[in-house]
Write a protein that holds these residues in place. Structure first.
Motif, short mmCIF file in Angstrom:
data_model
loop_
_atom_site.label_atom_id
_atom_site.label_comp_id
_atom_site.label_asym_id
_atom_site.label_seq_id
_atom_site.Cartn_x
_atom_site.Cartn_y
_atom_site.Cartn_z
N MET A 208 -45.29 -1.99 -49.57
CA MET A 208 -45.55 -2.41 -50.79
C MET A 208 -46.19 -3.90 -50.27
O MET A 208 -45.59 -4.66 -49.57
CB MET A 208 -44.82 -2.64 -51.91
CG MET A 208 -44.29 -1.58 -52.57
SD MET A 208 -43.00 -1.68 -53.77
CE MET A 208 -44.10 -2.19 -55.18
N ARG A 209 -47.21 -4.60 -50.86
CA ARG A 209 -47.60 -6.00 -50.52
C ARG A 209 -47.42 -6.89 -51.34
O ARG A 209 -47.47 -6.85 -52.61
CB ARG A 209 -49.24 -5.88 -50.18
CG ARG A 209 -49.57 -5.05 -48.87
CD ARG A 209 -50.88 -5.36 -48.77
NE ARG A 209 -51.32 -6.66 -48.21
CZ ARG A 209 -52.45 -7.22 -47.65
NH1 ARG A 209 -53.29 -6.57 -47.50
NH2 ARG A 209 -52.32 -8.38 -47.59
N PHE A 210 -47.15 -8.20 -50.76
CA PHE A 210 -47.06 -9.47 -51.40
C PHE A 210 -47.74 -10.64 -50.70
O PHE A 210 -47.45 -10.79 -49.47
CB PHE A 210 -45.49 -9.90 -51.48
CG PHE A 210 -45.38 -11.04 -52.46
CD1 PHE A 210 -45.08 -11.11 -53.86
CD2 PHE A 210 -45.67 -12.38 -51.78
CE1 PHE A 210 -44.90 -12.00 -54.60
CE2 PHE A 210 -45.37 -13.59 -52.85
CZ PHE A 210 -45.30 -13.45 -54.19
N GLY A 211 -48.95 -11.04 -51.10
CA GLY A 211 -49.65 -12.16 -50.32
C GLY A 211 -50.15 -11.29 -49.05
O GLY A 211 -50.76 -9.96 -49.08
N ASN A 212 -49.75 -11.89 -47.72
CA ASN A 212 -50.11 -11.12 -46.47
C ASN A 212 -49.24 -10.52 -45.86
O ASN A 212 -49.21 -10.27 -44.52
CB ASN A 212 -50.84 -12.29 -45.60
CG ASN A 212 -50.15 -13.20 -45.21
OD1 ASN A 212 -48.75 -13.13 -45.48
ND2 ASN A 212 -50.59 -13.98 -44.36
N GLY A 213 -47.90 -10.32 -46.46
CA GLY A 213 -46.87 -9.84 -46.07
C GLY A 213 -46.52 -8.20 -46.54
O GLY A 213 -47.25 -8.10 -47.72
N MET A 214 -45.67 -7.41 -46.08
CA MET A 214 -45.51 -6.36 -46.68
C MET A 214 -44.00 -5.88 -46.32
O MET A 214 -43.48 -6.21 -45.41
CB MET A 214 -46.41 -5.32 -45.92
CG MET A 214 -46.38 -3.75 -46.39
SD MET A 214 -47.52 -2.64 -45.53
CE MET A 214 -48.92 -3.15 -46.10
N VAL A 215 -43.43 -5.01 -47.40
CA VAL A 215 -42.07 -4.54 -47.21
C VAL A 215 -42.47 -2.85 -47.18
O VAL A 215 -43.22 -2.55 -47.98
CB VAL A 215 -41.29 -4.86 -48.21
CG1 VAL A 215 -41.80 -4.83 -49.80
CG2 VAL A 215 -39.75 -4.46 -47.87
#
Length: 136
Positions: A48-55
């Motif tokens: 799952m992405r948020f902005g240019n980050g991912m979990v």
């Protein structure tokens, strides 16, 4: 050419990973970019992405080398995730509207961040703020 993809990916396990993914989308605006299910419908691996980050996340496994417990099941929090975001006030309102348990209300820090911390339905601690560390 420099690889600009993140090199660090938090991994969380949820008892009900499909419900957690839907909640993360609703509460924070995460976007599912990959989801691989096991034959029983549980999540083997999701991103799952948020902005240019991912979990990355998946369903809790009760046995084996990756036998995680959710924070609620363990009765303790052993980690937390910090996410840098732009409109902290709107994100705080969105998280509260989705039923996030507020751990620390929205505040301004002495190091220039505006941030807050909440727990998701399975007890994982999420902190969001305007502070972005310098990778200089």
């Amino acid at each position: 050419m420099t690889d600009t993809r993140p090199s660090f990916y938090p991994v969380l396990q949820y008892r009900d990973a499909p419900a957690a993914m839907a909640w993360l989308e609703k509460a924070f605006g995460f976007r599912t970019v990959a989801c691989h299910k096991n034959p029983d419908g549980s999540i083997a691996h999701a991103e799952m992405r948020f902005g240019n980050g991912m979990v990355m996340l998946g369903s809790v496994q009760d046995e084996g080398p990756f036998a995680f417990r959710t924070p609620r099941e363990a009765g303790a929090i052993t980690q937390s995730s910090y996410v840098a975001a732009d409109d902290i006030d709107a994100l705080y309102d969105r998280a509260r509207a989705a039923g996030a348990e507020v751990v620390m209300g929205i505040r301004d820090t002495d190091y220039g961040s505006r941030d807050f911390s909440v727990r998701d339905p399975e007890g994982h601690l999420w902190s969001f703020g305007s502070y972005r560390p310098d990778f200089g």
